[in-house]
Design an enzyme around this catalytic site. Structure first.
Site, PDB file in Angstrom:
ATOM      1  N   LYS A 136       0.824  -1.213   0.000  1.00 29.33           N
ATOM      2  CA  LYS A 136       0.000   0.000   0.000  1.00 29.33           C
ATOM      3  C   LYS A 136       0.854   1.257   0.000  1.00 29.33           C
ATOM      4  CE  LYS A 136      -4.128  -1.939   2.180  1.00 29.33           C
ATOM      5  NZ  LYS A 136      -4.966  -1.924   3.383  1.00 29.33           N
ATOM      6  N   LYS A 167     -13.010  -4.561  -3.690  1.00 31.56           N
ATOM      7  CA  LYS A 167     -13.575  -3.228  -3.851  1.00 31.56           C
ATOM      8  C   LYS A 167     -12.588  -2.265  -4.476  1.00 31.56           C
ATOM      9  CE  LYS A 167     -15.095  -2.893   0.433  1.00 31.56           C
ATOM     10  NZ  LYS A 167     -15.977  -2.879   1.601  1.00 31.56           N
ATOM     11  N   LYS A 213      -8.402 -11.650  -6.992  1.00 29.58           N
ATOM     12  CA  LYS A 213      -9.550 -11.772  -6.095  1.00 29.58           C
ATOM     13  C   LYS A 213     -10.541 -10.647  -6.366  1.00 29.58           C
ATOM     14  CE  LYS A 213      -9.684 -11.178  -1.381  1.00 29.58           C
ATOM     15  NZ  LYS A 213      -9.232 -11.217   0.008  1.00 29.58           N
TER      16      LYS A 213
END
Ligand code: TRP
Length: 339
Positions: free
Chosen positions: A116, A202, A199
């Site tokens: 991230k 969102k 996967k």
């Protein structure tokens, strides 16, 4: 309080709706675990400002939406403790102590932090992203959870939690239960409809992600446009036919059937028929789910009351843990003015 083993899990209020993969991969398991476990489920809003903080009103609304969706999915406030993380100061209170026993290098090795922060540029990232897993450890250890239902992607954070619990216990005595991961045996891993190598999530473009509050027509459109393959045979083969196998897994979950049965039922038929059946099965679940969510959101005061009760229940456990930990560390107990 019961003798049942305890579970705790958390979900971020990060979008306008829960997505299908999240429901099948995690939330459905939470619903099941209300029986036979003393279950704590937490909407982790403190974690939601570690990347880019949403607009304040948006964060508030998302927190209510997730709570409403969890209730719509079948969480029952009489059988579990559903609460919002920011309602309990115990979370940051314990987190601080855990931060002080976490190695800088240890925290630097967390792969989610590396991923991230690399995306946004480490220098521009807030320190909260770095300490995110330690707050998560506090979430878990406050409730003395035996099991933590999580996906594979959270395994490293749970390992850190276990290490911190053991470290604290070794230094100050048995304050914490050492938690185990609970990776549900039927927790389906649902893939992105447009990119079945990833996967469903969102944080990806929405064409491959089905949100459970979407209109039936939108759900159907996304499923009909799902990427499959060219060989035309309805066969469950996640390795060679990931897109088609993913649709079969979704149909199996929502149609209460299994992939072997689906192979039989659809043998000789085209992918179109399978896609139509999958879309119908998802819509059949999503429609009442969205309606129930909407209904709960029309009365935010009642929703807030449910969450306040959850917070009061959670506090009985979390408060006890913090009091014990602070005493063990040697913080001077505040004296009681009344006595
Ligand atoms: N990090 C988790 C996720 O992204 C969310 C989370 C926060 C969590 N605290 C938790 C999960 C405690 C399990 C237990 O999915």
């Amino acid at each position: 309080m019961t003798d049942d083993p305890r579970v705790l899990s958390g979900i971020q209020p990060s979008g306008e709706s829960m997505q299908l993969g999240n429901y099948l991969g995690a939330v459905r398991n939470w619903v099941t675990m209300q029986d036979g476990y003393e279950a704590y489920y937490c909407v982790v809003d403190l974690h939601s400002i570690t990347l880019e903080a949403p607009e304040p009103a948006v964060l508030t609304q998302r927190t209510r939406i997730v709570a409403a969706q969890l209730l719509a999915a079948g969480l029952d406030p009489d059988r579990c403790t559903l609460f919002v993380q920011s309602h309990l100061p115990e979370h940051p209170q314990l987190s601080w102590v855990l931060e002080c026993i976490t190695g800088f290098g240890e925290a630097s090795r967390m792969t989610q932090f590396k991923d991230k922060s690399a995306r946004a540029g480490a220098e521009r990232q807030g320190v909260g992203l770095f300490t995110y897993p330690i707050l998560q450890a506090a979430d878990i250890l406050l409730y003395q959870a035996n099991y933590v239902p999580i996906g594979e992607d959270q395994r490293q954070h749970l390992e850190l939690t276990r290490d911190l619990a053991k470290r604290f216990n070794a230094r100050y005595g048995q304050a914490f239960t050492i938690p185990d991961a609970h990776i549900g045996k039927d927790a389906a891993k649902i893939l992105d409809l447009q990119d079945p190598s990833a996967k469903m999530s969102k944080s990806r473009p929405s064409a491959g992600t089905v949100y459970l509050s979407e209109e039936p027509a939108a759900i159907t459109r996304k499923i009909k446009r799902a990427v499959t393959d060219a060989d035309g045979e309805i066969r469950y083969d996640p390795e060679h036919k990931p897109g088609l196998s993913n649709l079969m897994a979704i149909l199996a979950e929502f149609g209460s059937t299994n992939v072997q049965q689906i192979e039989k039922d659809f043998s000789g038929q085209g992918y179109g028929a399978l896609k139509a059946a999958t879309a119908d099965a998802v819509v059949e679940f999503a429609q009442p789910f969205a309606a129930r969510t909407k209904e709960l959101l029309t009365d935010p005061a009642e929703l807030d009351r449910i969450l306040a009760k959850g917070a009061a229940k959670a506090r009985q456990t979390a408060g006890r843990t913090v009091a014990d930990v602070y005493k063990r560390v040697g913080f001077l107990p505040p004296s009681n003015l009344e006595s």
